[in-house]
Design a protein around this motif. Structure first.
Motif, mmCIF file in Angstrom:
data_model
loop_
_atom_site.group_PDB
_atom_site.id
_atom_site.type_symbol
_atom_site.label_atom_id
_atom_site.label_comp_id
_atom_site.label_asym_id
_atom_site.label_seq_id
_atom_site.Cartn_x
_atom_site.Cartn_y
_atom_site.Cartn_z
ATOM 1 N N ARG A 234 -6.417 1.350 -20.496
ATOM 2 C CA ARG A 234 -6.980 2.843 -20.033
ATOM 3 C C ARG A 234 -5.976 3.302 -19.270
ATOM 4 N NH1 ARG A 234 -12.927 3.018 -18.433
ATOM 5 N NH2 ARG A 234 -12.269 5.403 -18.041
ATOM 6 N N LEU A 235 -5.746 2.365 -18.158
ATOM 7 C CA LEU A 235 -4.746 2.563 -17.156
ATOM 8 C C LEU A 235 -3.190 2.961 -17.625
ATOM 9 C CD1 LEU A 235 -3.595 2.615 -14.044
ATOM 10 C CD2 LEU A 235 -3.297 0.335 -14.392
ATOM 11 N N ARG A 236 -2.829 2.304 -18.636
ATOM 12 C CA ARG A 236 -1.650 2.624 -19.336
ATOM 13 C C ARG A 236 -1.575 3.794 -20.063
ATOM 14 N NH1 ARG A 236 0.746 2.255 -23.868
ATOM 15 N NH2 ARG A 236 -1.123 1.631 -25.011
ATOM 16 N N ARG A 237 -2.671 4.032 -20.888
ATOM 17 C CA ARG A 237 -2.588 5.422 -21.566
ATOM 18 C C ARG A 237 -2.616 6.610 -20.623
ATOM 19 N NH1 ARG A 237 -6.718 2.730 -24.917
ATOM 20 N NH2 ARG A 237 -8.287 4.159 -24.047
ATOM 21 N N ALA A 238 -3.428 6.330 -19.551
ATOM 22 C CA ALA A 238 -3.510 7.625 -18.468
ATOM 23 C C ALA A 238 -2.074 7.749 -17.974
ATOM 24 C CB ALA A 238 -4.504 7.321 -17.613
ATOM 25 N N PHE A 239 -1.361 6.588 -17.573
ATOM 26 C CA PHE A 239 0.088 6.999 -17.007
ATOM 27 C C PHE A 239 0.972 7.529 -18.139
ATOM 28 C CE2 PHE A 239 -1.195 4.967 -13.219
ATOM 29 C CZ PHE A 239 -0.088 4.930 -12.486
ATOM 30 N N GLN A 240 0.902 7.246 -19.159
ATOM 31 C CA GLN A 240 1.553 7.715 -20.399
ATOM 32 C C GLN A 240 1.596 9.144 -20.455
ATOM 33 O OE1 GLN A 240 4.433 6.531 -21.646
ATOM 34 N NE2 GLN A 240 4.389 4.266 -21.566
ATOM 35 N N ARG A 241 0.075 9.410 -20.600
ATOM 36 C CA ARG A 241 -0.162 10.735 -20.882
ATOM 37 C C ARG A 241 0.112 11.614 -19.756
ATOM 38 N NH1 ARG A 241 -4.964 9.665 -21.941
ATOM 39 N NH2 ARG A 241 -5.954 10.029 -20.081
ATOM 40 N N ARG A 242 -0.056 11.289 -18.417
ATOM 41 C CA ARG A 242 0.151 12.146 -17.479
ATOM 42 C C ARG A 242 1.470 11.988 -16.601
ATOM 43 N NH1 ARG A 242 -5.081 13.981 -15.646
ATOM 44 N NH2 ARG A 242 -3.968 15.216 -14.326
ATOM 45 N N LEU A 243 2.043 10.710 -16.664
ATOM 46 C CA LEU A 243 3.077 10.675 -15.842
ATOM 47 C C LEU A 243 4.488 10.522 -17.018
ATOM 48 C CD1 LEU A 243 2.141 8.349 -13.023
ATOM 49 C CD2 LEU A 243 2.042 10.964 -13.160
ATOM 50 N N LEU B 159 -2.241 -6.004 -12.980
ATOM 51 C CA LEU B 159 -2.397 -4.489 -13.700
ATOM 52 C C LEU B 159 -4.078 -4.318 -13.906
ATOM 53 C CD1 LEU B 159 0.563 -3.516 -15.954
ATOM 54 C CD2 LEU B 159 0.136 -2.888 -13.316
ATOM 55 N N GLU B 160 -4.555 -5.531 -14.236
ATOM 56 C CA GLU B 160 -5.925 -5.650 -14.547
ATOM 57 C C GLU B 160 -6.601 -5.101 -13.080
ATOM 58 O OE1 GLU B 160 -7.962 -5.643 -16.804
ATOM 59 O OE2 GLU B 160 -6.442 -6.248 -18.695
ATOM 60 N N GLN B 161 -6.352 -5.774 -12.100
ATOM 61 C CA GLN B 161 -6.960 -5.512 -10.774
ATOM 62 C C GLN B 161 -6.582 -4.097 -10.166
ATOM 63 O OE1 GLN B 161 -5.185 -7.952 -7.667
ATOM 64 N NE2 GLN B 161 -6.149 -6.543 -5.908
ATOM 65 N N VAL B 162 -5.477 -3.603 -10.543
ATOM 66 C CA VAL B 162 -5.117 -2.236 -10.230
ATOM 67 C C VAL B 162 -6.081 -1.329 -11.045
ATOM 68 C CG1 VAL B 162 -3.342 -0.249 -10.736
ATOM 69 C CG2 VAL B 162 -2.768 -2.623 -9.579
ATOM 70 N N ALA B 163 -6.207 -1.450 -12.446
ATOM 71 C CA ALA B 163 -7.153 -0.574 -13.186
ATOM 72 C C ALA B 163 -8.636 -0.708 -12.641
ATOM 73 C CB ALA B 163 -7.237 -1.276 -14.657
ATOM 74 N N ARG B 164 -8.895 -1.787 -12.354
ATOM 75 C CA ARG B 164 -10.395 -2.066 -11.712
ATOM 76 C C ARG B 164 -10.594 -1.114 -10.364
ATOM 77 N NH1 ARG B 164 -9.775 -7.528 -13.073
ATOM 78 N NH2 ARG B 164 -9.367 -7.859 -11.075
#
Length: 352
Positions: free
Chosen positions: A315-324, A301-306
């Motif tokens: 930041r990736l996790r928060r965005a997914f929770q907020r939007r999806l 997930l770190e690589q996906v985030a980068r």
């Protein structure tokens, strides 16, 4: 009197507890808006029957103002057996189609839907079928959604409807609406879960090789296409550039420079043309990139985030929770289960 009491206590024949699902047909509807939910309810009925619960499940009926063959937008014809609202229904389902807005101006359609709705415990629309429910007054002061392509149009025509254009489906009390076409399947699975519990919904999804169901508040997968449509020619080169530089720090000043505008002008014009701030626009593009990486099997997930531009996993996790409405791990699990599920073992388990 004695016979009636005895019949209630000791019925001679099993009493059916099937839920009556009435599909309302009109010319030009989309076939998949009907067949998607239809196959979900039919599969649930078959599974219950195989488990010795023949009296439970769904009774599927098809109504139209003029019973008989009803052509869909693709030319495929369905057959309506009855006029709408003749009997009480547990659920009334109204499909959508490119012609739905026009169909919603037909007084015969609206009267028929209103009549059927008065006898239904639950009312459902798929895709742009929401136009017909809105025209019938059923969505007044209700939360609702529809296909992203027509969400703004529906909101403009019916300001009393509280639109949630990003959602896959919305359930507000006994009224449910879904986004475009296949989202009707997600909503149908949610209704099966509501009627008979999560175990049956999972069985149906596995039988049909579907996700168990996407969360209703998950963003419509076509959001990015909708954004790109709104962008128009003025910002198309900029969007093309952004998509190849998502892993960089994208400030308003940098975007304005690339668009050959002052920062103040850019900050004013971009939201007016796209319907969202530059920051929200970029976040959506980054979410879509992260989804592509997760779907393709990216492990870390770190690589996906980068690579998607979020920088850090948090930041990736928060965005997914907020939007999806789900985490990146949960999103990836959907695709892993879909790729590696052994359908043959499931067929053995259910004796199909």
């Amino acid at each position: 009197m004695f016979f009636v009491i005895a019949a209630k206590k000791y019925p001679l024949y099993p009493v059916s507890m099937k839920k009556r699902m009435e599909f309302y047909f009109y010319q030009g509807m989309v076939a998949l808006d009907v067949t998607g939910p239809l196959d979900v309810f039919n599969a649930a009925d078959e599974i219950l029957s195989r488990n010795g619960k023949e009296q439970e499940g769904y009774e599927l009926t098809f109504s139209a103002n003029t019973p008989g063959p009803i052509p869909t937008s693709s030319g495929l014809c369905f057959h309506a057996d009855v006029c709408p609202g003749l009997e009480k229904a547990d659920t009334l389902l109204v499909p959508g189609g490119m012609i739905a807005e026009t169909a919603s101006t037909d007084s015969d359609n609206i009267k028929a839907i209103q009549m059927a709705a008065r006898k239904a415990k639950r009312i459902v629309s798929v895709c742009s079928g929401a136009f017909l429910l809105a025209s019938a007054g059923i969505l007044d002061d209700r939360r609702a959604t529809t296909h992203w392509m027509v969400a703004d149009r529906l909101a403009a025509l019916y300001p009393n409807v509280h639109m949630e254009p990003d959602s896959i489906y919305v359930q507000d009390g006994t009224i449910s609406t879904s986004a475009g076409v296949t989202a009707g399947i997600d909503l149908a699975l949610a209704l099966v879960e509501e009627d008979y519990g999560p175990s049956l919904a999972i069985e149906v999804a596995r039988l049909l090789l579907l996700y168990r169901r996407r969360p209703g508040n998950q963003s419509q997968f076509s959001t990015t296409l909708a954004m790109q449509t709104k962008v128009g020619e003025r910002f198309k080169p900029l969007v093309d550039w952004i998509e190849t530089h998502l892993d960089q720090k994208l400030t308003v000043d940098l975007l304005a420079e690339k668009a050959h505008m002052s920062s103040r002008t850019f900050a004013r014009i971009f939201p007016s043309e796209t319907g969202m701030s530059p920051g929200r626009f970029i976040e959506q593009l980054r979410i879509d990139r992260a989804r592509e990486l997760l779907e393709s099997g990216a492990e870390g997930l770190e690589q996906v985030a980068r690579e998607s531009g979020f920088g850090r996993e948090e930041r990736l996790r928060r965005a997914f929770q907020r939007r999806l409405g789900i985490s990146p791990t949960q999103y990836r699990a959907h695709f892993i289960q879909g790729e590696h599920h052994d359908h043959r073992s499931y067929l053995r388990d259910t004796h199909l």
